[in-house]
Motif scaffolding. Structure first.
Motif, mmCIF file in Angstrom:
data_model
loop_
_atom_site.group_PDB
_atom_site.id
_atom_site.type_symbol
_atom_site.label_atom_id
_atom_site.label_comp_id
_atom_site.label_asym_id
_atom_site.label_seq_id
_atom_site.Cartn_x
_atom_site.Cartn_y
_atom_site.Cartn_z
ATOM 1 N N MET A 71 0.757 -1.073 0.017
ATOM 2 C CA MET A 71 -0.049 -0.263 -0.206
ATOM 3 C C MET A 71 0.688 1.375 -0.026
ATOM 4 S SD MET A 71 -3.572 -0.939 -0.113
ATOM 5 C CE MET A 71 -4.185 0.234 0.251
ATOM 6 N N ILE A 72 1.727 0.802 -0.251
ATOM 7 C CA ILE A 72 2.880 2.191 0.631
ATOM 8 C C ILE A 72 3.712 2.794 -1.025
ATOM 9 C CG2 ILE A 72 4.727 3.769 2.034
ATOM 10 C CD1 ILE A 72 1.432 3.650 3.040
ATOM 11 N N ALA A 73 4.677 1.615 -0.604
ATOM 12 C CA ALA A 73 5.694 1.634 -1.728
ATOM 13 C C ALA A 73 5.684 0.902 -3.281
ATOM 14 C CB ALA A 73 6.836 0.659 -1.110
ATOM 15 N N ILE A 131 -6.963 6.857 -2.209
ATOM 16 C CA ILE A 131 -8.050 6.868 -1.615
ATOM 17 C C ILE A 131 -8.931 7.583 -0.744
ATOM 18 C CG2 ILE A 131 -9.704 4.845 -1.021
ATOM 19 C CD1 ILE A 131 -6.838 3.240 -0.749
ATOM 20 N N GLY A 132 -10.235 8.396 -1.374
ATOM 21 C CA GLY A 132 -10.672 9.064 -0.986
ATOM 22 C C GLY A 132 -10.219 10.502 -1.081
ATOM 23 N N GLY A 133 -9.711 10.983 -1.884
ATOM 24 C CA GLY A 133 -9.250 12.138 -1.874
ATOM 25 C C GLY A 133 -7.578 12.018 -0.503
ATOM 26 N N LYS A 134 -7.277 11.135 -0.308
ATOM 27 C CA LYS A 134 -6.598 11.094 1.166
ATOM 28 C C LYS A 134 -5.336 10.166 0.659
ATOM 29 C CE LYS A 134 -10.323 11.216 4.406
ATOM 30 N NZ LYS A 134 -10.744 10.500 5.595
ATOM 31 N N PRO A 135 -4.032 10.644 0.075
ATOM 32 C CA PRO A 135 -3.052 10.057 -0.696
ATOM 33 C C PRO A 135 -1.772 8.587 0.702
ATOM 34 C CG PRO A 135 -2.312 12.109 -0.723
ATOM 35 C CD PRO A 135 -3.803 11.413 -0.290
ATOM 36 N N ASN A 136 -1.716 8.033 0.089
ATOM 37 C CA ASN A 136 -0.718 6.594 0.836
ATOM 38 C C ASN A 136 0.834 7.251 1.236
ATOM 39 O OD1 ASN A 136 -3.424 5.735 1.693
ATOM 40 N ND2 ASN A 136 -3.045 3.665 1.147
ATOM 41 N N PHE A 137 1.024 7.881 1.930
ATOM 42 C CA PHE A 137 2.111 8.049 1.704
ATOM 43 C C PHE A 137 3.251 7.980 2.881
ATOM 44 C CE2 PHE A 137 0.749 12.759 0.103
ATOM 45 C CZ PHE A 137 0.690 11.738 -1.593
ATOM 46 N N SER A 138 1.994 8.114 4.312
ATOM 47 C CA SER A 138 2.914 7.045 4.948
ATOM 48 C C SER A 138 2.176 5.678 5.861
ATOM 49 C CB SER A 138 3.076 7.733 6.172
ATOM 50 O OG SER A 138 1.760 8.109 6.572
ATOM 51 N N GLY A 172 2.281 4.569 9.234
ATOM 52 C CA GLY A 172 1.861 4.876 10.031
ATOM 53 C C GLY A 172 0.635 6.279 10.284
ATOM 54 N N VAL A 173 0.026 6.479 9.696
ATOM 55 C CA VAL A 173 -1.201 7.680 9.430
ATOM 56 C C VAL A 173 -1.897 6.649 8.817
ATOM 57 C CG1 VAL A 173 -2.057 8.965 8.225
ATOM 58 C CG2 VAL A 173 0.148 9.715 8.719
ATOM 59 N N ASN A 174 -1.949 5.119 7.774
ATOM 60 C CA ASN A 174 -2.703 4.708 7.369
ATOM 61 C C ASN A 174 -3.117 3.258 8.563
ATOM 62 O OD1 ASN A 174 -3.583 5.958 4.720
ATOM 63 N ND2 ASN A 174 -1.249 5.556 4.638
ATOM 64 N N MET A 175 -2.482 3.223 9.301
ATOM 65 C CA MET A 175 -2.072 1.764 10.277
ATOM 66 C C MET A 175 -3.194 1.510 10.749
ATOM 67 S SD MET A 175 -1.692 0.487 13.404
ATOM 68 C CE MET A 175 -1.839 0.982 14.222
ATOM 69 N N PRO A 176 -4.807 2.376 11.412
ATOM 70 C CA PRO A 176 -5.921 1.840 11.757
ATOM 71 C C PRO A 176 -6.364 0.948 10.414
ATOM 72 C CG PRO A 176 -5.306 4.256 12.349
ATOM 73 C CD PRO A 176 -4.603 3.497 11.225
ATOM 74 N N ALA A 177 -6.578 1.162 8.892
ATOM 75 C CA ALA A 177 -6.470 0.412 8.680
ATOM 76 C C ALA A 177 -6.067 -1.150 8.125
ATOM 77 C CB ALA A 177 -6.765 1.424 6.469
ATOM 78 N N PHE A 178 -4.816 -1.002 8.644
ATOM 79 C CA PHE A 178 -4.458 -2.831 8.733
ATOM 80 C C PHE A 178 -4.171 -3.176 9.484
ATOM 81 C CE2 PHE A 178 -0.789 0.640 6.344
ATOM 82 C CZ PHE A 178 -1.428 0.607 4.803
ATOM 83 N N VAL A 179 -4.841 -2.381 10.480
ATOM 84 C CA VAL A 179 -5.337 -3.501 12.094
ATOM 85 C C VAL A 179 -5.907 -5.351 11.841
ATOM 86 C CG1 VAL A 179 -6.635 -3.813 14.169
ATOM 87 C CG2 VAL A 179 -5.053 -1.610 13.870
ATOM 88 N N PRO A 180 -6.702 -5.467 10.542
ATOM 89 C CA PRO A 180 -7.644 -6.787 10.866
ATOM 90 C C PRO A 180 -6.411 -6.731 10.230
ATOM 91 C CG PRO A 180 -9.031 -4.713 9.772
ATOM 92 C CD PRO A 180 -7.817 -3.993 10.063
#
Length: 175
Positions: free
Chosen positions: A77-79, A85-92, A94-102
């Motif tokens: 998802m990052i590299a 997605i929804g105007g929120k780019p995946n640049f880090s 840590g910021v996107n970690m809550p979506a990766f919890v499952p």
């Protein structure tokens, strides 16, 4: 090829077996193995077996799974293919970690569970097409078998086991 004698004492109740193990251990005899149709709570302690370290391996396998999940989510998802997605780019990550919890949770459990099964089979020396080592088929149904090696004390062991409530005592040659 050398042969050894062992005594097989059969019991038909787990409480009688536990008392018998305590009596045999109190007389300082070595119990080679006990075959049971189901797990008997406290039998490992009564036999004086060391506590298992399998929980440590489970933890390490879980950490391995978590590490693989972190790397997998970062790489996909990052590299490799960052998406807006929804105007929120995946640049880090840590910021996107809550979506990766499952994903993190599932891969942790997946690695721990599957590697524990493999570890259990390897540690128990169980593999496909292995011959059964069960000395008496009744121990898969309703009897418990205590196996004690004989070292010139056959009559003493027989007399002791008769006092423990054994329903059958046999002297067997093993290879």
């Amino acid at each position: 090829m050398s042969t050894n004698k062992v005594i097989h004492a059969l019991y038909n109740d787990d409480d009688i077996l536990m008392d018998a193990v305590k009596k045999v251990k109190a007389e300082h005899h070595h119990i080679e193995e006990i075959f049971c149709p189901f797990p008997v709570h406290g039998l490992d302690k009564a036999m004086g077996l060391a506590p298992t370290r399998i929980a440590i391996t489970s933890f390490l396998y879980g950490i391995t799974g978590l590490s693989v999940a972190i790397w997998l989510t970062w790489y996909t998802m990052i590299a490799d293919w960052p998406q807006d997605i929804g105007g929120k780019p995946n640049f880090s990550w840590g910021v996107n970690m809550p979506a990766f919890v499952p994903i993190l949770f599932e891969l942790t459990v997946f690695f721990a569970a599957h590697l524990m099964v493999i570890t259990f089979y390897m540690r128990s020396k169980l593999w496909p097409f292995k011959d059964a080592e069960n000395p008496d088929p009744r121990t898969t149904d309703d009897h418990f078998l205590m196996e004690i090696p004989v070292h010139g004390n056959e009559e003493e062991l027989k007399a002791l086991l008769e006092t423990t409530g054994a329903v059958e005592i046999n002297v067997v040659e093993t290879h």
